[in-house]
Design a protein around this motif. Structure first.
Motif, PDB file in Angstrom:
ATOM      1  N   ASP A 171       0.838  -1.202   0.000  1.00  0.00           N
ATOM      2  CA  ASP A 171       0.000   0.000   0.000  1.00  0.00           C
ATOM      3  C   ASP A 171       0.874   1.254   0.000  1.00  0.00           C
ATOM      4  O   ASP A 171       0.604   2.215  -0.731  1.00  0.00           O
ATOM      5  CB  ASP A 171      -0.931  -0.022   1.217  1.00  0.00           C
ATOM      6  CG  ASP A 171      -1.941   1.107   1.191  1.00  0.00           C
ATOM      7  OD1 ASP A 171      -2.483   1.387   0.093  1.00  0.00           O
ATOM      8  OD2 ASP A 171      -2.178   1.708   2.263  1.00  0.00           O
ATOM      9  N   ALA A 172       1.929   1.218   0.820  1.00  0.00           N
ATOM     10  CA  ALA A 172       2.833   2.373   0.867  1.00  0.00           C
ATOM     11  C   ALA A 172       3.517   2.571  -0.488  1.00  0.00           C
ATOM     12  O   ALA A 172       3.639   3.705  -0.992  1.00  0.00           O
ATOM     13  CB  ALA A 172       3.859   2.188   1.970  1.00  0.00           C
ATOM     14  N   ASN A 173       3.956   1.464  -1.087  1.00  0.00           N
ATOM     15  CA  ASN A 173       4.610   1.543  -2.403  1.00  0.00           C
ATOM     16  C   ASN A 173       3.637   2.038  -3.468  1.00  0.00           C
ATOM     17  O   ASN A 173       4.007   2.814  -4.358  1.00  0.00           O
ATOM     18  CB  ASN A 173       5.182   0.176  -2.804  1.00  0.00           C
ATOM     19  CG  ASN A 173       6.400  -0.183  -1.979  1.00  0.00           C
ATOM     20  OD1 ASN A 173       7.064   0.688  -1.438  1.00  0.00           O
ATOM     21  ND2 ASN A 173       6.699  -1.467  -1.893  1.00  0.00           N
ATOM     22  N   LEU A 174       2.380   1.585  -3.397  1.00  0.00           N
ATOM     23  CA  LEU A 174       1.369   2.060  -4.348  1.00  0.00           C
ATOM     24  C   LEU A 174       1.114   3.555  -4.168  1.00  0.00           C
ATOM     25  O   LEU A 174       0.920   4.291  -5.146  1.00  0.00           O
ATOM     26  CB  LEU A 174       0.055   1.279  -4.187  1.00  0.00           C
ATOM     27  CG  LEU A 174       0.049  -0.139  -4.768  1.00  0.00           C
ATOM     28  CD1 LEU A 174      -1.249  -0.845  -4.403  1.00  0.00           C
ATOM     29  CD2 LEU A 174       0.203  -0.086  -6.282  1.00  0.00           C
ATOM     30  N   GLY A 175       1.104   4.015  -2.923  1.00  0.00           N
ATOM     31  CA  GLY A 175       0.926   5.444  -2.657  1.00  0.00           C
ATOM     32  C   GLY A 175       2.053   6.254  -3.264  1.00  0.00           C
ATOM     33  O   GLY A 175       1.829   7.302  -3.894  1.00  0.00           O
ATOM     34  N   LYS A 176       3.289   5.769  -3.103  1.00  0.00           N
ATOM     35  CA  LYS A 176       4.443   6.458  -3.681  1.00  0.00           C
ATOM     36  C   LYS A 176       4.345   6.467  -5.206  1.00  0.00           C
ATOM     37  O   LYS A 176       4.589   7.494  -5.859  1.00  0.00           O
ATOM     38  CB  LYS A 176       5.744   5.779  -3.251  1.00  0.00           C
ATOM     39  CG  LYS A 176       6.098   5.985  -1.815  1.00  0.00           C
ATOM     40  CD  LYS A 176       7.383   5.227  -1.467  1.00  0.00           C
ATOM     41  CE  LYS A 176       7.666   5.272   0.018  1.00  0.00           C
ATOM     42  NZ  LYS A 176       8.831   4.443   0.366  1.00  0.00           N
ATOM     43  N   SER A 177       3.985   5.304  -5.751  1.00  0.00           N
ATOM     44  CA  SER A 177       3.862   5.209  -7.221  1.00  0.00           C
ATOM     45  C   SER A 177       2.786   6.158  -7.724  1.00  0.00           C
ATOM     46  O   SER A 177       2.949   6.817  -8.763  1.00  0.00           O
ATOM     47  CB  SER A 177       3.497   3.777  -7.626  1.00  0.00           C
ATOM     48  OG  SER A 177       4.478   2.886  -7.221  1.00  0.00           O
ATOM     49  N   SER A 178       1.690   6.239  -7.013  1.00  0.00           N
ATOM     50  CA  SER A 178       0.598   7.129  -7.408  1.00  0.00           C
ATOM     51  C   SER A 178       1.066   8.584  -7.402  1.00  0.00           C
ATOM     52  O   SER A 178       0.762   9.357  -8.324  1.00  0.00           O
ATOM     53  CB  SER A 178      -0.581   6.937  -6.459  1.00  0.00           C
ATOM     54  OG  SER A 178      -1.602   7.836  -6.743  1.00  0.00           O
ATOM     55  N   ARG A 179       1.816   8.973  -6.386  1.00  0.00           N
ATOM     56  CA  ARG A 179       2.315  10.347  -6.322  1.00  0.00           C
ATOM     57  C   ARG A 179       3.299  10.624  -7.444  1.00  0.00           C
ATOM     58  O   ARG A 179       3.289  11.698  -8.061  1.00  0.00           O
ATOM     59  CB  ARG A 179       2.971  10.604  -4.965  1.00  0.00           C
ATOM     60  CG  ARG A 179       1.944  10.924  -3.885  1.00  0.00           C
ATOM     61  CD  ARG A 179       2.581  11.179  -2.555  1.00  0.00           C
ATOM     62  NE  ARG A 179       2.399   9.914  -1.837  1.00  0.00           N
ATOM     63  CZ  ARG A 179       3.234   9.362  -1.009  1.00  0.00           C
ATOM     64  NH1 ARG A 179       4.344   9.957  -0.699  1.00  0.00           N
ATOM     65  NH2 ARG A 179       2.988   8.208  -0.453  1.00  0.00           N
ATOM     66  N   VAL A 180       4.155   9.666  -7.727  1.00  0.00           N
ATOM     67  CA  VAL A 180       5.128   9.835  -8.800  1.00  0.00           C
ATOM     68  C   VAL A 180       4.394   9.996 -10.135  1.00  0.00           C
ATOM     69  O   VAL A 180       4.701  10.881 -10.949  1.00  0.00           O
ATOM     70  CB  VAL A 180       6.116   8.648  -8.841  1.00  0.00           C
ATOM     71  CG1 VAL A 180       6.925   8.650 -10.131  1.00  0.00           C
ATOM     72  CG2 VAL A 180       7.029   8.689  -7.637  1.00  0.00           C
ATOM     73  N   LEU A 181       3.373   9.130 -10.364  1.00  0.00           N
ATOM     74  CA  LEU A 181       2.614   9.211 -11.611  1.00  0.00           C
ATOM     75  C   LEU A 181       1.859  10.534 -11.699  1.00  0.00           C
ATOM     76  O   LEU A 181       1.759  11.141 -12.788  1.00  0.00           O
ATOM     77  CB  LEU A 181       1.651   8.014 -11.737  1.00  0.00           C
ATOM     78  CG  LEU A 181       2.301   6.689 -12.067  1.00  0.00           C
ATOM     79  CD1 LEU A 181       1.267   5.571 -11.991  1.00  0.00           C
ATOM     80  CD2 LEU A 181       2.942   6.724 -13.443  1.00  0.00           C
ATOM     81  N   THR A 182       1.274  10.955 -10.589  1.00  0.00           N
ATOM     82  CA  THR A 182       0.556  12.228 -10.573  1.00  0.00           C
ATOM     83  C   THR A 182       1.533  13.367 -10.907  1.00  0.00           C
ATOM     84  O   THR A 182       1.204  14.276 -11.694  1.00  0.00           O
ATOM     85  CB  THR A 182      -0.099  12.456  -9.210  1.00  0.00           C
ATOM     86  OG1 THR A 182      -0.940  11.347  -8.908  1.00  0.00           O
ATOM     87  CG2 THR A 182      -0.905  13.726  -9.189  1.00  0.00           C
ATOM     88  N   GLY A 183       2.692  13.327 -10.340  1.00  0.00           N
ATOM     89  CA  GLY A 183       3.709  14.345 -10.603  1.00  0.00           C
ATOM     90  C   GLY A 183       4.128  14.323 -12.070  1.00  0.00           C
ATOM     91  O   GLY A 183       4.348  15.369 -12.692  1.00  0.00           O
ATOM     92  N   MET A 184       4.244  13.136 -12.645  1.00  0.00           N
ATOM     93  CA  MET A 184       4.633  13.020 -14.057  1.00  0.00           C
ATOM     94  C   MET A 184       3.540  13.546 -14.951  1.00  0.00           C
ATOM     95  O   MET A 184       3.816  14.171 -15.992  1.00  0.00           O
ATOM     96  CB  MET A 184       4.955  11.542 -14.394  1.00  0.00           C
ATOM     97  CG  MET A 184       6.251  11.056 -13.760  1.00  0.00           C
ATOM     98  SD  MET A 184       6.522   9.308 -13.961  1.00  0.00           S
ATOM     99  CE  MET A 184       6.664   9.151 -15.706  1.00  0.00           C
ATOM    100  N   LEU A 185       2.309  13.295 -14.583  1.00  0.00           N
ATOM    101  CA  LEU A 185       1.193  13.785 -15.389  1.00  0.00           C
ATOM    102  C   LEU A 185       1.111  15.308 -15.371  1.00  0.00           C
ATOM    103  O   LEU A 185       0.748  15.938 -16.358  1.00  0.00           O
ATOM    104  CB  LEU A 185      -0.134  13.198 -14.893  1.00  0.00           C
ATOM    105  CG  LEU A 185      -0.365  11.721 -15.228  1.00  0.00           C
ATOM    106  CD1 LEU A 185      -1.655  11.255 -14.565  1.00  0.00           C
ATOM    107  CD2 LEU A 185      -0.498  11.556 -16.747  1.00  0.00           C
ATOM    108  N   ARG A 186       1.416  15.944 -14.295  1.00  0.00           N
ATOM    109  CA  ARG A 186       1.392  17.406 -14.186  1.00  0.00           C
ATOM    110  C   ARG A 186       2.461  18.034 -15.063  1.00  0.00           C
ATOM    111  O   ARG A 186       2.288  19.143 -15.564  1.00  0.00           O
ATOM    112  CB  ARG A 186       1.579  17.835 -12.750  1.00  0.00           C
ATOM    113  CG  ARG A 186       0.387  17.550 -11.883  1.00  0.00           C
ATOM    114  CD  ARG A 186       0.594  18.089 -10.485  1.00  0.00           C
ATOM    115  NE  ARG A 186      -0.446  17.627  -9.627  1.00  0.00           N
ATOM    116  CZ  ARG A 186      -0.373  17.535  -8.312  1.00  0.00           C
ATOM    117  NH1 ARG A 186       0.736  17.886  -7.721  1.00  0.00           N
ATOM    118  NH2 ARG A 186      -1.382  17.108  -7.606  1.00  0.00           N
ATOM    119  N   ARG A 187       3.554  17.375 -15.215  1.00  0.00           N
ATOM    120  CA  ARG A 187       4.656  17.948 -16.001  1.00  0.00           C
ATOM    121  C   ARG A 187       4.329  17.805 -17.429  1.00  0.00           C
ATOM    122  O   ARG A 187       4.511  18.418 -18.347  1.00  0.00           O
ATOM    123  CB  ARG A 187       5.954  17.218 -15.698  1.00  0.00           C
ATOM    124  CG  ARG A 187       6.464  17.521 -14.327  1.00  0.00           C
ATOM    125  CD  ARG A 187       7.797  16.847 -14.106  1.00  0.00           C
ATOM    126  NE  ARG A 187       8.108  16.848 -12.703  1.00  0.00           N
ATOM    127  CZ  ARG A 187       8.950  16.051 -12.138  1.00  0.00           C
ATOM    128  NH1 ARG A 187       9.572  15.152 -12.835  1.00  0.00           N
ATOM    129  NH2 ARG A 187       9.211  16.152 -10.867  1.00  0.00           N
TER     130      ARG A 187
END
Length: 187
Positions: A171-187
């Motif tokens: 769950d923690a790893n999925l949360g990190k992955s989600s934040r990374v993906l969200t950050g990539m989508l914003r860029r």
């Protein structure tokens, strides 16, 4: 562990042989020696009971796959112990009848009914003792099953806790992955 059990078995065999020999001699001894012999047999019967208890404890420590053979041996030893106690009681009854007859000057004819009544009561007590022993055996087996169940539950609990920990990490790893993906989508 089984060597301790076998040592106890040898001690039990020697002790029961001595007890059997002494029980057979009780009725033929003079009154003074009879008292001493009865006391000695009582002590030896207590020792035999203690040996049975030690053997029972050893059997509980044996792994379950080997325990069946030793449990069968224990049952036969307990039956042998019961027979010895019964023989001793009968020997003592005969001895006590002789002492009573000597003290009262009784020829023994009037005691036949009392003797029959006493033997009947003795048999009832023996049946009750066997029932209690069977109940005790069931309680011991139930205790063993309970211990095994507790061990299984403990292992299951550990597995569940490890699985829960892995889920938290995932769950923690999925949360990190989600934040990374969200950050990539914003860029």
């Amino acid at each position: 562990m089984s060597s301790d059990f076998e040592g106890y078995e040898q001690d039990f065999a020697v002790l029961t042989a001595e007890i059997t020999n002494r029980i057979a001699r009780v009725p033929r001894l003079p009154p003074d020696e009879k008292k001493q012999m009865v006391a000695n047999v009582e002590k030896q019967l207590e020792e035999a009971k203690e040996l049975l208890e030690q053997m029972d404890l050893e059997v509980r420590e044996i792994p379950p796959q080997s325990r069946g053979m030793y449990s069968n041996r224990m049952r036969s030893y307990k039956q042998e112990m019961g027979k010895l106690e019964t023989d001793f009681k009968r020997s003592r009854i005969a001895y006590s009848d002789e002492v009573r007859n000597e003290l009262l000057g009784d020829d023994g004819n009037s005691s036949e009914n009392q003797r029959a009544h006493l033997l009947d009561n003795t048999e009832r007590l023996e049946r009750s003792s066997r029932r209690l022993e069977a109940g005790y055996q069931i309680a011991v087996e139930t205790e063993q099953i309970g211990q095994e169940m507790l061990e299984n539950l403990s292992h299951d609990r550990e597995k569940i806790q490890r699985a829960r920990e892995r889920l938290r990490e995932t769950d923690a790893n999925l949360g990190k992955s989600s934040r990374v993906l969200t950050g990539m989508l914003r860029r």
